[in-house]
Each structure stands twice: as structure tokens, then as C-alpha cells.
Design an enzyme around this catalytic site. Structure first.
Site, PDB file in Angstrom:
ATOM      1  N   LYS A  54     -27.092 -13.762 -10.447  1.00  0.00           N
ATOM      2  CA  LYS A  54     -26.127 -13.996  -9.374  1.00  0.00           C
ATOM      3  C   LYS A  54     -25.934 -15.488  -9.122  1.00  0.00           C
ATOM      4  O   LYS A  54     -24.793 -15.966  -8.968  1.00  0.00           O
ATOM      5  CB  LYS A  54     -26.587 -13.296  -8.097  1.00  0.00           C
ATOM      6  CG  LYS A  54     -26.519 -11.777  -8.171  1.00  0.00           C
ATOM      7  CD  LYS A  54     -27.060 -11.137  -6.909  1.00  0.00           C
ATOM      8  CE  LYS A  54     -27.027  -9.609  -6.996  1.00  0.00           C
ATOM      9  NZ  LYS A  54     -27.553  -8.969  -5.772  1.00  0.00           N
ATOM     10  N   ALA A  83     -29.671 -13.789  -4.454  1.00  0.00           N
ATOM     11  CA  ALA A  83     -30.836 -13.013  -4.017  1.00  0.00           C
ATOM     12  C   ALA A  83     -30.623 -11.542  -4.304  1.00  0.00           C
ATOM     13  O   ALA A  83     -29.487 -11.060  -4.367  1.00  0.00           O
ATOM     14  CB  ALA A  83     -31.097 -13.221  -2.524  1.00  0.00           C
ATOM     15  N   ASP A  84     -31.727 -10.839  -4.475  1.00  0.00           N
ATOM     16  CA  ASP A  84     -31.654  -9.396  -4.650  1.00  0.00           C
ATOM     17  C   ASP A  84     -32.917  -8.766  -4.090  1.00  0.00           C
ATOM     18  O   ASP A  84     -34.001  -9.376  -4.128  1.00  0.00           O
ATOM     19  CB  ASP A  84     -31.490  -9.015  -6.115  1.00  0.00           C
ATOM     20  CG  ASP A  84     -30.961  -7.587  -6.263  1.00  0.00           C
ATOM     21  OD1 ASP A  84     -29.736  -7.415  -6.141  1.00  0.00           O
ATOM     22  OD2 ASP A  84     -31.770  -6.667  -6.471  1.00  0.00           O
ATOM     23  N   THR A  85     -32.771  -7.559  -3.566  1.00  0.00           N
ATOM     24  CA  THR A  85     -33.891  -6.837  -2.968  1.00  0.00           C
ATOM     25  C   THR A  85     -33.968  -5.438  -3.560  1.00  0.00           C
ATOM     26  O   THR A  85     -32.955  -4.748  -3.672  1.00  0.00           O
ATOM     27  CB  THR A  85     -33.720  -6.736  -1.440  1.00  0.00           C
ATOM     28  OG1 THR A  85     -33.652  -8.051  -0.878  1.00  0.00           O
ATOM     29  CG2 THR A  85     -34.884  -5.985  -0.805  1.00  0.00           C
TER      30      THR A  85
END
Length: 205
Positions: A54, A83-85
Site C-alpha cells: 500500500k 497499514a493493514d490489520t
């Protein structure tokens, strides 16, 4: 000292609110990154790759958009945060639910058990990409099937990893948390601030 233009490669209102909370000035970028776990890819590698993809996609978009106006030295002043969760139970990544049955399946796995929430944050410019991974342990109390059904009807879990939002109604399911609460929401504030400051210091050497 160079002027750094910060961008957030995310449409998540939660991440926008969290980044604003720590006083970061930024613009929002829309990026298109395929979120698909690869065969044999471990959960920490998966979420770290998504955050990196990203951030780097955001940098590429900025360079392309300003190709006629800036050179690479100027482009390096554009910094993109990605960011990623993900939610992980017993090594299994629980993505966003496709329907009510899928939501109930996920919440049934989490009910009465501990799981991990992994959030990766990436900062990138035209030459570098730094990634920080934060893992938080979350314990759920027992959740009845009727509670799961009622929760699905609120609409809250439909677009959430693991089929819940800790900052919303699902907060009542959490009996214990060890780690970063803000990381479970979508952005670990302390680690993000430290990453930004380290990135700025390195960029201005």
C-alpha cells in the site's frame, strides 16, 4: 531540513482519526492493492506485505501524478504511510466476513478464546520502505449465538477483519487485552509516531 509531505494510503476513517490524534498532518491517497494471502505465506509476512504494498503503491501514484513537475530528489520528499490489520486465530487469518454465516463462524472461533490482532505500518518514499509489525493479544468472553446474530444485524462487523470492531459494540466481548489497543483499532499510535520520527531523521541527514 526538508519539508516532508505525508500521505495516508488508506480510506479507513479509523486510521485517519488515529493519525490526526497524534498531530500528524497528511493527505489521503486511494490505492488499489490486492489483499489475498499467498499459499504458504505466514500471517505476519502477509500483513507486513500488504502494508508495504500500500505504501509503495502510494509512492508510485504520486510520482506518476507529478512526473512532469518533479525529479526523483523532490519525489523523495513525499512519504506515504500504508497499514493493514488482520485477525489471527490458531494460525488462521480471519478476513472480512462474506455474509452472516461467515460472521458467526468467525465469532464462534473467537468466543471464549484468545486471538491475535496484527497491524503492520509501512512508511515509504521513492528509495526506502520501513515496516513495523505490532501484535496484540485479545481475549473474548463467551458469546452466545443470539448475540452474534444481533451483532451482525447492526451492520458493524460486515467490513471488519475478524468480523468485529473493538472500538464499537464488540468492545463488550473483550475480557482482556495485552498490547496496543490502537493497533487493534487500526494503527498503533506509539510505534507509528516513532517510525515517522525515525524516518524523518534519516531523511534529513
Amino acid at each position: 531540513m526538508k519539508q516532508i509531505n505525508m500521505y495516508l494510503a488508506s480510506q479507513s476513517p479509523r486510521r485517519r482519526e488515529l493519525l490526526t490524534q497524534i498531530g500528524v498532518e497528511f493527505s489521503v491517497l486511494s490505492v488499489d492493492v490486492e489483499e489475498q494471502q499467498q499459499v504458504g505465506e505466514l500471517a505476519p509476512d502477509y500483513v507486513s506485505r500488504l502494508a508495504r504494498d500500500k505504501a509503495q503503491a502510494g509512492v508510485a501514484a504520486l510520482i506518476n501524478a507529478h512526473a512532469t513537475q518533479v525529479n526523483m530528489n523532490t519525489a523523495a520528499e513525499y512519504v506515504v504511510l500504508g497499514a493493514d490489520t488482520i485477525v489471527v486465530y490458531a494460525g488462521q487469518v480471519l478476513e472480512k466476513p462474506v455474509d452472516e454465516a461467515d460472521s458467526i463462524r468467525m465469532l464462534s472461533l473467537l468466543s471464549g478464546h484468545e486471538h491475535e490482532v496484527m497491524t503492520a505500518v509501512a512508511l515509504a518514499d521513492s528509495t526506502r520502505c520501513w515496516v513495523e509489525l505490532v501484535t496484540t493479544q485479545v481475549q473474548f468472553r463467551e458469546i452466545s449465538r443470539s448475540e452474534m446474530q444481533d451483532y451482525w444485524r447492526t451492520g458493524e462487523p460486515s467490513d471488519k477483519a475478524g468480523s468485529y470492531a473493538i472500538q464499537g459494540l464488540a468492545g463488550k466481548f473483550v475480557s482482556h487485552l495485552s498490547g496496543s489497543y490502537s493497533a487493534v483499532v487500526g494503527l498503533p499510535l506509539m510505534q507509528t509516531e516513532q517510525l515517522i520520527q525515525a524516518f524523518k531523521a534519516e531523511q534529513n541527514k
